[in-house]
Design an enzyme around this catalytic site. Sequence first.
Site, PDB file in Angstrom:
ATOM      1  N   THR A 188       0.830  -1.202   0.000  1.00 61.17           N
ATOM      2  CA  THR A 188       0.000   0.000   0.000  1.00 61.17           C
ATOM      3  C   THR A 188       0.867   1.255   0.000  1.00 61.17           C
ATOM      4  OG1 THR A 188      -1.776  -1.171   1.135  1.00 61.17           O
ATOM      5  CG2 THR A 188      -1.783   1.226   1.296  1.00 61.17           C
ATOM      6  N   TYR A 246     -12.250  -4.583  -5.444  1.00 65.99           N
ATOM      7  CA  TYR A 246     -13.256  -3.650  -5.990  1.00 65.99           C
ATOM      8  C   TYR A 246     -14.651  -3.993  -5.472  1.00 65.99           C
ATOM      9  CZ  TYR A 246     -16.128  -0.748  -8.942  1.00 65.99           C
ATOM     10  OH  TYR A 246     -17.059   0.174  -9.369  1.00 65.99           O
ATOM     11  N   TYR A 293      -3.002 -10.555   2.913  1.00 66.01           N
ATOM     12  CA  TYR A 293      -2.879  -9.147   3.292  1.00 66.01           C
ATOM     13  C   TYR A 293      -4.248  -8.637   3.765  1.00 66.01           C
ATOM     14  CZ  TYR A 293      -1.246  -4.249   2.790  1.00 66.01           C
ATOM     15  OH  TYR A 293      -0.903  -2.942   3.002  1.00 66.01           O
ATOM     16  N   LYS A 351      -0.261 -10.485   6.877  1.00 67.40           N
ATOM     17  CA  LYS A 351       0.042  -9.156   7.394  1.00 67.40           C
ATOM     18  C   LYS A 351      -1.257  -8.553   7.878  1.00 67.40           C
ATOM     19  CE  LYS A 351       1.430  -4.438   6.327  1.00 67.40           C
ATOM     20  NZ  LYS A 351       1.881  -3.421   5.361  1.00 67.40           N
TER      21      LYS A 351
END
Lengths: 308, 308
Positions: A49, A112, A142, A172
């Site tokens: 990110t 999305y 993630y 994570k």
Amino acid sequence: MKASDSTLRGVLAPVLTPFEADLSPSAPRFVRHCRALVAQGVGLAVFGTNSEGNSLSVAEKRALIDALVEAGLPPSRMMPGTGTCALPDTIELTRHAVRAGCAGVLMLPPFYYKAVSEEGLYRSFAAVIDAVADPRLRVYLYHIPPVAQVGIPLPLIERLLVHYPGVVAGLKDSSGDFAHTASVIEAFGAGGFDVFAGSETFLLQTLRAGGAGCISATANVNGGAIAASAARWQEPAAELRQSALDRVRAAFQKRPMIAAMKAAIASGAGDEGWCRVRPPLTELDAEARRGLDADLDAIGYARPTLAA
Amino acid sequence: MKASDSTLRGVLAPVLTPFEADLSPSAPRFVRHCRALVAQGVGLAVFGTNSEGNSLSVAEKRALIDALVEAGLPPSRMMPGTGTCALPDTIELTRHAVRAGCAGVLMLPPFYYKAVSEEGLYRSFAAVIDAVADPRLRVYLYHIPPVAQVGIPLPLIERLLVHYPGVVAGLKDSSGDFAHTASVIEAFGAGGFDVFAGSETFLLQTLRAGGAGCISATANVNGGAIAASAARWQEPAAELRQSALDRVRAAFQKRPMIAAMKAAIASGAGDEGWCRVRPPLTELDAEARRGLDADLDAIGYARPTLAA
């Protein structure tokens, strides 16, 4: 609790992506920064990110992985982000990363469509793993609901571990909620599933709970100190070190963080080109940069010089 | 109020994307469905949210546009979705659509990073328009905060219209809030800026307020009726027609809508392959499909046969 033998445990940075004046990725700056990170003991979670990873095309990401490998950086320390909205893109990037020798990939769910079913998420990850079909693949899930909105629920992890043991290697947690991190470690850590905190704020807590380390934005600009804290977490001075890490993070976190970290590197490396971000992000304006500089000077922070 | 002379006014469908058994896009089914839509007076907003557009790669979308053009479908009726997370992808797709002759493109803002600034959004759209640099480009802004989370604020529209008059041509409002649609029409409609409701629920209201029509998922499965309502909105029977549209929409909306519409087409066209969706979506299970069938039968709904 059984620890994994992964080369990716400890501290990783979602590596900032520098750009040229035409906003194409700057491979020379990227390689130099990665070299400095590895020298500090920081692993390379490129295309996260904070890397503006989702603002890069698949071709750009493939080329940057290739540039790192060609520059001699160790794939054993690479965990590129490969999860995108589109299944074929995720497959292509993941396959490329595995073939380049990357020790793992950090995989966002497709993000999305919102409020999708657990079955749909399971099929998303399963389709990628089945298509890549490579025994070397190690997938780190993630979980970052504040940004992706679509998270990784615990029953999904459980199901993936049953069907893809050894391949699904960790997670994570960027939920910002340590109770959640602790629950994932509690549920799956004993099997060698490596759980990383999403910031060094939770580094000590995560390591004490049996987690693997952290993958944190500020490892781009405070990597040596964070890596030292991780390595020496059992020492009496650990709390003091954690407080020092928290002060640096707070200075960056008060501003748009990606732009702030890039500004600090620009100052430290004497290269204003480092300030560039891709839309929809914007660089710090002059006033915000002065504020950042004042805050960093107040805590005696030394800007990264990118010297490896 | 000055109406634009665009060939895209009226009713468009975010065209459902059919898949083969290996989950690659099925161009033959896609062409057949598009032909049937155009024959009903429905324009082709391919690669929208209900098209699973964000689950497709750039290469897949390029190939599907080419397949439509090669099959003789009119680019004057095409408004492909081209907005992605990554600037180079959005540029590549938009350029391809313009060169294929598409009358417009429907552009999401980059949607991974949340709470981005208006300046960052402006730069995102400006960078695409500048890079494509083609006088034929017509951009329709896609405002869908419930899914993309990142919306199109009114001051951004104003700024884009000042800098790119004639190029920034309209907006699709999928906020689900007609008051917002009305405010956009009120602010910009007089200049020939075409505002589309995001569903036929607001079709009459939008047309009465001076809007251009609607771009609605259910135009995939009820296109003829929606197009007729749009064409005859000033007749006394308009309210009755609107109620009939609402009943059909309600039946689809009670289920995961993309899967439900695909199931109805599968039944109508006698082609179960139409049921396939890409992860993270899932097809209707048997019970949901029975429920859909019962609801559709109860209102005398005729399933699409895809006969053009």
